[in-house]
Design a protein around this motif. Structure first.
Motif, mmCIF file in Angstrom:
data_model
loop_
_atom_site.group_PDB
_atom_site.id
_atom_site.type_symbol
_atom_site.label_atom_id
_atom_site.label_comp_id
_atom_site.label_asym_id
_atom_site.label_seq_id
_atom_site.Cartn_x
_atom_site.Cartn_y
_atom_site.Cartn_z
ATOM 1 N N ILE A 681 0.843 -1.195 0.000
ATOM 2 C CA ILE A 681 0.000 0.000 0.000
ATOM 3 C C ILE A 681 0.878 1.245 0.000
ATOM 4 C CG2 ILE A 681 -1.769 1.307 1.242
ATOM 5 C CD1 ILE A 681 -2.791 -1.252 2.412
ATOM 6 N N GLN A 682 0.679 2.073 -1.000
ATOM 7 C CA GLN A 682 1.306 3.383 -1.047
ATOM 8 C C GLN A 682 0.383 4.391 -0.376
ATOM 9 O OE1 GLN A 682 2.192 2.349 -5.566
ATOM 10 N NE2 GLN A 682 2.947 4.403 -5.099
ATOM 11 N N ASP A 683 0.964 5.358 0.322
ATOM 12 C CA ASP A 683 0.201 6.342 1.099
ATOM 13 C C ASP A 683 -0.723 5.652 2.097
ATOM 14 O OD1 ASP A 683 1.208 8.779 0.195
ATOM 15 O OD2 ASP A 683 -0.049 8.753 -1.591
ATOM 16 N N PHE A 684 -0.202 4.620 2.735
ATOM 17 C CA PHE A 684 -0.958 3.910 3.774
ATOM 18 C C PHE A 684 -1.364 4.883 4.877
ATOM 19 C CE2 PHE A 684 -0.479 1.836 7.994
ATOM 20 C CZ PHE A 684 -1.630 1.053 7.945
ATOM 21 N N ILE A 685 -2.635 4.806 5.302
ATOM 22 C CA ILE A 685 -3.119 5.684 6.367
ATOM 23 C C ILE A 685 -2.781 5.036 7.708
ATOM 24 C CG2 ILE A 685 -5.135 6.806 7.364
ATOM 25 C CD1 ILE A 685 -6.393 6.812 4.601
ATOM 26 N N GLY A 686 -1.672 5.469 8.288
ATOM 27 C CA GLY A 686 -1.224 4.954 9.574
ATOM 28 C C GLY A 686 -1.411 5.986 10.669
ATOM 29 N N ASN A 687 -0.644 5.859 11.754
ATOM 30 C CA ASN A 687 -0.802 6.722 12.919
ATOM 31 C C ASN A 687 0.481 7.478 13.230
ATOM 32 O OD1 ASN A 687 -3.544 6.112 13.794
ATOM 33 N ND2 ASN A 687 -2.763 4.072 14.281
ATOM 34 N N GLU A 688 0.308 8.716 13.638
ATOM 35 C CA GLU A 688 1.385 9.504 14.228
ATOM 36 C C GLU A 688 1.046 9.699 15.695
ATOM 37 O OE1 GLU A 688 3.838 13.674 13.499
ATOM 38 O OE2 GLU A 688 1.782 13.480 12.766
ATOM 39 N N THR A 689 1.945 9.260 16.579
ATOM 40 C CA THR A 689 1.679 9.269 18.022
ATOM 41 C C THR A 689 2.672 10.174 18.734
ATOM 42 O OG1 THR A 689 0.838 6.998 17.925
ATOM 43 C CG2 THR A 689 1.480 7.833 20.085
ATOM 44 N N PHE A 690 2.144 11.039 19.562
ATOM 45 C CA PHE A 690 2.965 11.893 20.427
ATOM 46 C C PHE A 690 2.721 11.477 21.865
ATOM 47 C CE2 PHE A 690 2.817 15.670 23.247
ATOM 48 C CZ PHE A 690 4.176 15.948 23.291
ATOM 49 N N ILE A 691 3.772 11.130 22.583
ATOM 50 C CA ILE A 691 3.672 10.744 23.995
ATOM 51 C C ILE A 691 4.279 11.876 24.821
ATOM 52 C CG2 ILE A 691 4.351 9.064 25.739
ATOM 53 C CD1 ILE A 691 4.357 6.946 23.606
ATOM 54 N N ALA A 692 3.445 12.493 25.656
ATOM 55 C CA ALA A 692 3.838 13.713 26.360
ATOM 56 C C ALA A 692 4.848 13.426 27.463
ATOM 57 C CB ALA A 692 2.599 14.390 26.947
ATOM 58 N N SER A 693 5.946 14.159 27.461
ATOM 59 C CA SER A 693 6.953 14.029 28.526
ATOM 60 C C SER A 693 6.619 14.906 29.725
ATOM 61 C CB SER A 693 8.343 14.404 27.984
ATOM 62 O OG SER A 693 8.326 15.727 27.477
ATOM 63 N N GLU A 694 5.628 15.796 29.559
ATOM 64 C CA GLU A 694 5.128 16.636 30.639
ATOM 65 C C GLU A 694 3.690 17.021 30.314
ATOM 66 O OE1 GLU A 694 7.623 20.054 30.729
ATOM 67 O OE2 GLU A 694 6.967 20.772 28.760
ATOM 68 N N ASP A 695 2.972 17.596 31.290
ATOM 69 C CA ASP A 695 1.607 18.016 31.021
ATOM 70 C C ASP A 695 1.594 18.989 29.847
ATOM 71 O OD1 ASP A 695 0.928 16.470 33.116
ATOM 72 O OD2 ASP A 695 0.249 18.079 34.441
ATOM 73 N N THR A 696 0.745 18.696 28.846
ATOM 74 C CA THR A 696 0.751 19.464 27.601
ATOM 75 C C THR A 696 -0.679 19.790 27.196
ATOM 76 O OG1 THR A 696 2.729 18.269 26.886
ATOM 77 C CG2 THR A 696 1.510 19.470 25.193
ATOM 78 N N PHE A 697 -0.885 21.008 26.683
ATOM 79 C CA PHE A 697 -2.193 21.384 26.171
ATOM 80 C C PHE A 697 -2.233 21.149 24.669
ATOM 81 C CE2 PHE A 697 -2.296 23.711 30.174
ATOM 82 C CZ PHE A 697 -3.609 23.492 30.572
ATOM 83 N N ILE A 698 -3.239 20.387 24.221
ATOM 84 C CA ILE A 698 -3.456 20.121 22.811
ATOM 85 C C ILE A 698 -4.438 21.152 22.265
ATOM 86 C CG2 ILE A 698 -4.188 18.399 21.122
ATOM 87 C CD1 ILE A 698 -1.685 17.615 22.669
ATOM 88 N N GLU A 699 -4.113 21.740 21.141
ATOM 89 C CA GLU A 699 -4.924 22.794 20.536
ATOM 90 C C GLU A 699 -5.119 23.957 21.508
ATOM 91 O OE1 GLU A 699 -5.814 22.758 17.464
ATOM 92 O OE2 GLU A 699 -5.405 20.679 16.924
ATOM 93 N N GLY A 700 -4.175 24.104 22.469
ATOM 94 C CA GLY A 700 -4.196 25.237 23.375
ATOM 95 C C GLY A 700 -5.204 25.159 24.497
ATOM 96 N N ASP A 701 -6.051 24.087 24.544
ATOM 97 C CA ASP A 701 -7.107 24.083 25.548
ATOM 98 C C ASP A 701 -7.345 22.720 26.199
ATOM 99 O OD1 ASP A 701 -9.259 25.542 26.905
ATOM 100 O OD2 ASP A 701 -10.608 24.260 25.753
ATOM 101 N N VAL A 702 -7.014 21.632 25.509
ATOM 102 C CA VAL A 702 -7.300 20.291 26.024
ATOM 103 C C VAL A 702 -6.036 19.739 26.665
ATOM 104 C CG1 VAL A 702 -8.042 17.966 25.443
ATOM 105 C CG2 VAL A 702 -9.055 19.930 24.266
ATOM 106 N N LEU A 703 -6.117 19.416 27.975
ATOM 107 C CA LEU A 703 -4.949 18.982 28.727
ATOM 108 C C LEU A 703 -4.647 17.509 28.467
ATOM 109 C CD1 LEU A 703 -2.782 19.486 30.907
ATOM 110 C CD2 LEU A 703 -4.514 18.844 32.621
ATOM 111 N N LEU A 704 -3.407 17.232 28.087
ATOM 112 C CA LEU A 704 -2.898 15.871 27.967
ATOM 113 C C LEU A 704 -1.873 15.672 29.070
ATOM 114 C CD1 LEU A 704 -2.729 13.203 26.334
ATOM 115 C CD2 LEU A 704 -0.862 14.239 25.032
ATOM 116 N N ARG A 705 -2.173 14.778 30.016
ATOM 117 C CA ARG A 705 -1.294 14.547 31.149
ATOM 118 C C ARG A 705 0.025 13.923 30.707
ATOM 119 N NH1 ARG A 705 -2.008 17.448 35.647
ATOM 120 N NH2 ARG A 705 -4.165 17.372 36.412
ATOM 121 N N GLN A 706 1.052 14.113 31.513
ATOM 122 C CA GLN A 706 2.358 13.522 31.256
ATOM 123 C C GLN A 706 2.218 12.004 31.073
ATOM 124 O OE1 GLN A 706 5.270 14.395 34.265
ATOM 125 N NE2 GLN A 706 6.803 13.023 33.420
#
Length: 916
Positions: A681-706
């Motif tokens: 499969i070319q251009d396979f729709i997979g996942n990009e994952t970010f694992i937070a090393s500290e408390d981080t706000f996603i889109e400036g408002d939604v809190l993602l815990r460490q």
């Protein structure tokens, strides 16, 4: 309904003027009793034995064949158990062949009677036919017990495989039986009414109407019933009650009157039998418990413990002397499900670091499902043909989901956690209809056809989320209360036009044009309650209105060549695809993408002999991203695992290769099959994952815990998978049994991105198995099987990581009618897991035992005592491997109980009551 169909027929007849085409017609009868012979093969062949025309006789033994261009040829009719008939014909011969009588092959039938392991059958290209009388099954066995004894057949967890390929459709005497739910069809038809079993690669609706084989096939089992069993009433009814307040009740009733057939099914239990496709206790057995329904006439198998009430109806009939054929099915299913599941997940991170995720889930849900489908075949006349296939489904569900999730550095050191409860209600409605029409010109092989498909869906979901989240590093706590409402609607159509032109007796051209359009919209509104003021406000970060249109147009040219040994189909088409997406809330954003692709196709079938053939299939196609993947809106239903869509996704482009060599000799009951499958499969729709090393706000408002994860779909290259499967089956005459040995090798590469670094998870599986099934007598029946798999998982980010594991499944079934009506049966399953870790490595024995008695003189009634999980070891364990993690899952299952069951079998055929 009949009146509507007649009106439709008159409209088509008025629009299209019919011109009779010269043809040969006749009726095939049994010489001894004068009964019609259904399912006989009819050929017109030239002097060299090359097939010019072919057909199969209908219920009344009738057939029709177009007149070939040759001056001299001959008619050949063959059927299992009869002598092959041959008759010379010329272009001047009368088209009315009248009644043709087949002579019973006495020697062949005698072989069936005295040498059961040696069977007769036929191989006709992609169709393999076996005679049912050559296989011994226990009294009152169902069709699945008969089919699983045949070469290369494996039935496991509701999935039926024939020589490594999944069966998608069951036909009874050439007509659909319960839509596309093969397991339900086999479980509700008694083996004693079956004369012959056919395994075939069934071509699509358009190919059936036009005669142009485009290589699109569906693996199908066609059950041909005995002549004396096509008119009558037969069925089975059962009820049981056991310890722990476990119960089951149900049954099936069939009303057959030649072409007119009606079946009703009923089911009620609290032991995990959720479809009409399992043995009484099979639904309670330990398995992965995560298989989803793959067709419209089956509900997805829910994990956990389920109480089910269900009803099924199936109807088929013929009108206008067989020109109009109608069949339909309806299934209702109501389930109350309780799921207790815990899982351990190990994430792969850069720099040889790891992170663990643990989850304990308690889910309670009530689901109501309706499934309906119908098929109408109308052979208006020699020029005009029509197939209509409507289908619809409706689901309603209420659920409460309690979740405790924790991210950890190691087994003892937590990073962050969440405890949340989600209450939700949803309703999903889907409808689709396919109409295929064919017009034949006066010139043989010249046709025009069109297929028009329309579909729509309307899905609504409301949910309330209450969550408490914690950061264990700094001991911070926060709470989340939100209310969500989601709506998704869509309409799609697919219009296909085809024109075929003969180039000679053996080849054709096809010109094809297709236009597809998927129009969909979603709306998500999320209200959040402020923890301090209890003020409820609209959360514009989590809310979204989204509209999407995906349109494709393609034009292609195909070529088909066909003779007795070689069939070739080659096609190339150019496809133009356009994506137009609008986000209308919280702000407007338009995304437009267009793609142009050349899509080749090649299918080659070659017959080395009557019993061996080779199939090669190379195919390319595109796959658009789902609307949820395109929707740019956050999903924080699990605050430790937040996800988002990506409106910039490209469509996938897939290359697939399938190669199969098959040699089956029904006379000796020996079979050999090997196939290879590959997918890139070319251009396979997979996942990009970010694992937070500290408390981080996603889109400036939604809190993602460490330690929390944020996922979004992205296009990646280098997704590929391969699979090789080899099977060899042969009889063991000294013990009147059949042995099937199978081996498989599978390897796949799944790419992903973790914290901006690419990771390729390569999963390799080596498997070996065998199945030994008895063919001794109706009094003694046994099956022994084993399947062992060694799995190796390698990560490009951490090459030293070892996630290898071994699993083996062994099964032993025994039925013994040892004295009069007394019988004894055992079902022993052994499951062994190694390499999953201390908490998940298991050596499990699941032993079910029956002891019962069949009442004389007919022995149609029985009472039996069943002990389920005699050793009290039943568990469910599963390992999942993805691009970013390896996960082990344990699910609650039924434990030991004892049940007393009463069963009654009704048999009345041709006015004769077989219960007396």
């Amino acid at each position: 309904m009949r009146g509507i169909l007649l009106v439709v027929a008159l409209i088509f007849a008025a629009v299209f003027q019919a011109f009779a085409q010269s043809e040969f017609k006749g009726t095939v009868l049994d010489k001894d009793d004068g009964e019609p012979v259904f399912g006989a093969y009819v050929f017109l062949k030239d002097k060299d034995g090359e097939t010019l025309k072919s057909s199969v006789t209908d219920f009344d033994g009738s057939f029709s064949l177009g007149r070939p261009a040759q001056k001299e040829f001959y008619l050949e009719i063959s059927y299992v158990g009869y002598q092959t008939l041959r008759k010379d014909l010329t272009s001047d011969s009368s088209g009315n062949l009248g009644e043709i009588q087949l002579i019973n092959d006495g020697q062949l039938m005698e072989a069936f009677e005295f040498e059961a392991p040696v069977m007769a059958g036929e191989v006709k290209r992609d169709t393999v036919a076996f005679n049912a009388s050559a296989y011994k099954t226990r009294p009152e066995a169902d069709a699945d017990e008969l089919v699983r004894k045949m070469p290369g057949v494996i039935i496991q967890d509701g999935t039926i495989q024939v020589q490594g390929e999944n069966v998608e459709e069951i036909l009874v005497d050439g007509r659909p039986f319960f839509g596309d739910n093969p397991a339900a069809a086999l479980k509700n038809l008694p083996a004693e009414v079956i004369e012959k079993i056919e395994f075939l690669d069934r071509i699509g609706d358009e190919a059936q109407l036009t005669g142009f084989d485009d290589g699109e096939t569906v693996k199908t089992i066609n059950i041909i019933t005995k002549k004396g069993r096509r008119a009558g009433r037969f069925g089975k009814f059962y009820a049981g009650y056991g310890t722990g307040q476990n119960y089951m009740a149900g049954g099936n009733m069939n009303f057959f009157n030649e072409a007119q057939r009606f079946t009703i099914l009923g089911l009620s239990n609290n032991i995990n039998q959720q479809n009409f496709s399992s043995d009484e206790m099979a639904g309670a057995m330990a398995n992965n418990n995560n298989r989803r329904g793959g067709n419209d006439m089956e509900v997805g198998q829910l994990p956990g413990i389920t109480r089910t009430n269900a009803i099924g109806l199936n109807f088929s009939d013929e009108y206008q002397e067989g020109k109009l054929k109608v069949s339909g099915s309806y299934l209702f299913n109501h389930r109350d499900n309780v799921l207790n599941r815990n899982s351990n997940r190990e994430y792969v991170l850069p720099n040889d670091s790891l992170q663990l995720y643990r989850e304990d889930r308690n889910n309670r849900q009530e689901i109501e499902s309706h499934r309906f489908n119908m098929r109408i075949d109308y052979d208006i006349n020699e020029k005009h043909g029509l197939i209509i296939r409507p289908r619809a489904s409706f689901d309603r569900a209420n659920s409460i989901n309690e979740l405790v999730a924790t991210n950890l550095v190691d087994n003892q050191t937590p990073i962050s956690g969440s405890t949340n409860t989600t209450t939700s209600q949803r309703e999903n409605f889907n409808f689709g209809n396919s109409l295929t029409y064919r017009f034949r010109f006066n010139k043989r092989g010249r046709t025009f056809s069109t297929n028009i498909y329309t579909g729509s869906f309307n899905n609504q979901n409301q949910s309330d989320l209450v969550a408490v989240n914690q950061n264990f590093i700094n001991n911070n706590l926060d709470s989340l209360i939100q209310f969500s409402e989601n709506t998704a609607r869509g309409f799609n159509y697919n219009v296909n036009f085809s024109y075929t032109e003969p180039l000679g007796e053996k080849s054709q051209l096809r010109f094809n044009y297709r236009v597809r359009n998927n129009i969909s919209s979603t709306a998500q509104q999320v209200l959040r309650q402020e923890p301090e003021t209890s003020f409820i406000r609209l959360d514009s970060i989590l809310s979204n209105n989204f509209e999407n249109t995906y349109q494709t147009q393609s034009a292609g040219l195909g070529y088909r060549f066909n003779n007795e040994k070689l069939r070739v189909f080659a096609n190339v088409r150019y496809q133009r695809a356009d994506i137009d997406s609008d986000r209308t809330f919280p702000n407007f954003e338009n995304t437009q993408r267009d793609f142009g692709n050349v899509l080749p196709r090649m299918v080659i079938n070659y017959s080395f002999s009557d019993i061996s053939n080779l199939r090669f299939d190379y195919n390319t196609n595109t796959n658009p991203p789902a609307i949820r993947q395109l929707q740019d809106v956050l999903d924080n239903s699990n605050p430790l695992q937040i996800s988002n869509g990506n409106p910039n996704l490209n469509q996938e482009y897939s290359h697939r290769i399938f190669t199969r060599f098959r040699r089956i000799n029904p006379e000796t009951n020996r079979s050999f099959m090997v196939f290879f499958f590959g997918n890139l499969i070319q251009d396979f729709i997979g996942n990009e994952t970010f694992i937070a090393s500290e408390d981080t706000f996603i889109e400036g408002d939604v809190l993602l815990r460490q330690g929390g994860q944020f996922n979004r779909p992205v296009n990646l290259d280098n997704f590929w998978t391969t699979r090789t499967y080899v099977s060899y089956g042969f009889p063991l005459s000294f013990m009147k049994s059949n042995l099937n040995i199978n081996s498989n090798f599978r390897i796949n590469n799944r790419p992903g991105i973790i914290n901006e670094q690419r990771n390729d998870n390569i999963n390799t599986t080596l498997g070996q198995g065998f199945v030994l099934s008895s063919n001794i007598s109706e009094r003694v029946d046994f099956n022994i099987s084993t399947n062992a798999n060694y799995n190796m998982v390698r990560s490009s980010l951490q090459e030293s990581l070892n996630n290898n594991f071994f699993e083996q499944r062994n099964r032993f079934d025994l039925f013994w009618n040892f004295a009069g009506g007394f019988f004894f049966s055992n079902n022993v399953n052994h499951l062994m897991y190694a390499g999953l870790g201390e908490d998940f490595d298991q050596n499990i024995w699941l032993w079910n035992m029956d002891f019962g008695f069949r009442f004389p003189p007919s022995r149609k009634a029985e009472i039996k005592l069943t002990v389920f999980d005699l050793l009290n070891q039943n568990v469910s364990i599963n390992r999942n491997v993805t691009d970013v993690f390896v996960e082990d899952v344990r699910t609650q299952v039924l434990q030991q109980f004892v049940m007393l069951t009463f069963t009654y079998n009704l048999r009345r055929f041709g006015g004769v009551n077989m219960d007396l």
